[in-house]
Design a protein around this motif. Sequence first.
Motif, PDB file in Angstrom:
ATOM      1  N   ALA A  26     -41.191 -25.772   4.512  1.00  0.00           N
ATOM      2  CA  ALA A  26     -39.998 -26.556   4.186  1.00  0.00           C
ATOM      3  C   ALA A  26     -39.793 -26.631   2.675  1.00  0.00           C
ATOM      4  N   ALA A  27     -40.889 -26.811   1.944  1.00  0.00           N
ATOM      5  CA  ALA A  27     -40.787 -26.881   0.476  1.00  0.00           C
ATOM      6  C   ALA A  27     -40.301 -25.552  -0.094  1.00  0.00           C
ATOM      7  N   ARG A  28     -40.770 -24.435   0.494  1.00  0.00           N
ATOM      8  CA  ARG A  28     -40.350 -23.120  -0.007  1.00  0.00           C
ATOM      9  C   ARG A  28     -38.868 -22.887   0.268  1.00  0.00           C
ATOM     10  N   LEU A  29     -38.418 -23.269   1.455  1.00  0.00           N
ATOM     11  CA  LEU A  29     -37.008 -23.085   1.794  1.00  0.00           C
ATOM     12  C   LEU A  29     -36.121 -24.032   0.997  1.00  0.00           C
ATOM     13  N   LEU A  30     -36.643 -25.190   0.661  1.00  0.00           N
ATOM     14  CA  LEU A  30     -35.872 -26.157  -0.121  1.00  0.00           C
ATOM     15  C   LEU A  30     -35.486 -25.580  -1.470  1.00  0.00           C
ATOM     16  N   GLU A  31     -36.351 -24.716  -2.008  1.00  0.00           N
ATOM     17  CA  GLU A  31     -36.077 -24.103  -3.306  1.00  0.00           C
ATOM     18  C   GLU A  31     -34.924 -23.103  -3.242  1.00  0.00           C
ATOM     19  N   LEU A  32     -34.574 -22.665  -2.036  1.00  0.00           N
ATOM     20  CA  LEU A  32     -33.479 -21.713  -1.890  1.00  0.00           C
ATOM     21  C   LEU A  32     -32.112 -22.384  -1.938  1.00  0.00           C
ATOM     22  N   LEU A  33     -32.086 -23.690  -1.853  1.00  0.00           N
ATOM     23  CA  LEU A  33     -30.821 -24.417  -1.821  1.00  0.00           C
ATOM     24  C   LEU A  33     -30.232 -24.565  -3.223  1.00  0.00           C
ATOM     25  N   SER A  34     -28.919 -24.709  -3.247  1.00  0.00           N
ATOM     26  CA  SER A  34     -28.253 -25.002  -4.515  1.00  0.00           C
ATOM     27  C   SER A  34     -28.654 -26.410  -4.960  1.00  0.00           C
ATOM     28  N   PRO A  35     -28.527 -26.722  -6.244  1.00  0.00           N
ATOM     29  CA  PRO A  35     -28.924 -28.059  -6.715  1.00  0.00           C
ATOM     30  C   PRO A  35     -28.266 -29.190  -5.935  1.00  0.00           C
ATOM     31  N   GLU A  36     -26.993 -29.073  -5.613  1.00  0.00           N
ATOM     32  CA  GLU A  36     -26.301 -30.138  -4.895  1.00  0.00           C
ATOM     33  C   GLU A  36     -26.817 -30.271  -3.467  1.00  0.00           C
ATOM     34  N   GLU A  37     -26.959 -29.136  -2.766  1.00  0.00           N
ATOM     35  CA  GLU A  37     -27.450 -29.186  -1.393  1.00  0.00           C
ATOM     36  C   GLU A  37     -28.906 -29.627  -1.344  1.00  0.00           C
ATOM     37  N   ARG A  38     -29.701 -29.274  -2.368  1.00  0.00           N
ATOM     38  CA  ARG A  38     -31.092 -29.722  -2.418  1.00  0.00           C
ATOM     39  C   ARG A  38     -31.163 -31.228  -2.607  1.00  0.00           C
ATOM     40  N   ARG A  39     -30.289 -31.746  -3.452  1.00  0.00           N
ATOM     41  CA  ARG A  39     -30.279 -33.204  -3.671  1.00  0.00           C
ATOM     42  C   ARG A  39     -29.928 -33.930  -2.378  1.00  0.00           C
ATOM     43  N   VAL A  40     -28.910 -33.440  -1.663  1.00  0.00           N
ATOM     44  CA  VAL A  40     -28.509 -34.064  -0.407  1.00  0.00           C
ATOM     45  C   VAL A  40     -29.643 -34.011   0.609  1.00  0.00           C
ATOM     46  N   THR A  41     -30.280 -32.853   0.721  1.00  0.00           N
ATOM     47  CA  THR A  41     -31.364 -32.686   1.695  1.00  0.00           C
ATOM     48  C   THR A  41     -32.546 -33.586   1.369  1.00  0.00           C
ATOM     49  N   GLU A  42     -32.907 -33.674   0.101  1.00  0.00           N
ATOM     50  CA  GLU A  42     -34.030 -34.536  -0.294  1.00  0.00           C
ATOM     51  C   GLU A  42     -33.722 -36.002  -0.011  1.00  0.00           C
ATOM     52  N   GLU A  43     -32.479 -36.401  -0.212  1.00  0.00           N
ATOM     53  CA  GLU A  43     -32.101 -37.780   0.079  1.00  0.00           C
ATOM     54  C   GLU A  43     -32.233 -38.086   1.575  1.00  0.00           C
ATOM     55  N   LEU A  44     -31.779 -37.159   2.407  1.00  0.00           N
ATOM     56  CA  LEU A  44     -31.865 -37.373   3.846  1.00  0.00           C
ATOM     57  C   LEU A  44     -33.315 -37.353   4.333  1.00  0.00           C
TER      58      LEU A  44
END
Length: 459
Positions: free
Chosen positions: A106-124
């Motif tokens: 999950a951490a590796r795939l999280l790095e593939l996200l754009s900054p905005e989508e990563r922020r949203v995903t981390e918040e959720l």
Amino acid sequence: MLERLLIPDIRELIAERDFATLGEVLNQWLPADLAALLANLPDDEQMQMFVLLEPAPRAKAFAHFSLEVQRRLLDALPQPDAAELLNRLAPDDRTALFEELPKPLAARLLELLSPEERRVTEELLHYSRDSIGRLMTPDYVAIGKDWSIQQMLDHVRTHGRDSETLNVVYVVGEDGTLVDDLRIREVLLAPLDNHVADLVDGIVVALRASDQRREAVDVFRKYDRTALPVIDAHGILVGIVTIDDVIDVAEQLATRELQRFGGVEALDEPYVRTPLLGMVRKRASWLVFLFLGELLTATAMGYFEREIQKAVVLALFVPLIISSGGNSGSPAATLLIRALALGELKLSDWPWVLRREMASGLLLGLVLGSIGFLRISLWSLFTDLYGEHWLLIAWTVSLALVGVVLWGALSGAILPFALKRLGFDPATSSAPFVATLVDVTGLVIYFSVALVVLRGTLL
């Protein structure tokens, strides 16, 4: 049905390697139908078909796959394609995927996200696993209370494309607090020069991000909604939950309850993906517990050994007695567990339930007792199997059936309330548990009745 009819044609196109036609056909399908088709293809063909999809339908179809298929596709996709896919997923679908993956992946795939989508995903993902916060999406349309209807419609046209749903728009204050939710129908029927404030009534149903998921199921069922706003502890609107996610939660909860009711610990994965040893472990704990409980049946039989030796005929009816008790208790437990789960009954209703099940158990016991009495009486006309005291034996079996069935109904009714009061899941008072309890106590009731009725004759 549609995808089944077209599978031969799809396979023919695959065999002919006519990928241009394949791509054109598949991109016209609904995402759920695409997922159903691809999931039934061999792995290599599945990947060939998946990459033919355009980015938007690819992401929508991906959300319908099982976790196993999703992981396989992500592993096979080139990193740029995997990144585009993950960024296109709806935030709630992406969160559902990430929470099921191993943390390193999950951490590796999280790095593939754009900054905005990563922020949203981390918040959720910051919310607890079983909370409503994990279900919600931040894609919604928020409007101001002092806007005109024309302003609001212009805003919807500009920003509505990215919203999870446009059935409802949300009125918020300057600080982001939720004021009201408006069905789009109300807005479309209002004059353009009116203001949003003219439609606001201040009556809004909202979920809290920190609440448990099962509460969302209850609220959606109660208010018959397709989407509900989610607020934080300060009343600020942080997202929405839509009915499709709540249906998934309801299915998961119902599955877990049914598994527990069947005498199995709730499975962490679907049956077909649960390893053999894991399945054995889940079933063994309940099975051992129930086996130890059933050993008390032998203890009870041993306690009345002298009576059985004097009147061997009593042993003939032991299976009848204990099965009747379990058969009366299990349905009572089933009905009440479901009623508690649906909110039809509350803990405070237990006196009413007790009286109702007492009457029900008594009537059912009289029915079975009468049948038992009639059966022994009729058999005694043609055989001396029950001896000269057949009438007393008939009364013994009949009265014992009344007592055992009554006790079974009361046990099946009270156990769910007792477990819920102690903070446990009522589903754990499963049919095997009720049956085991009634087996042991049913023998005590049976032989106690025999001691009273047959005293001075067979005993």
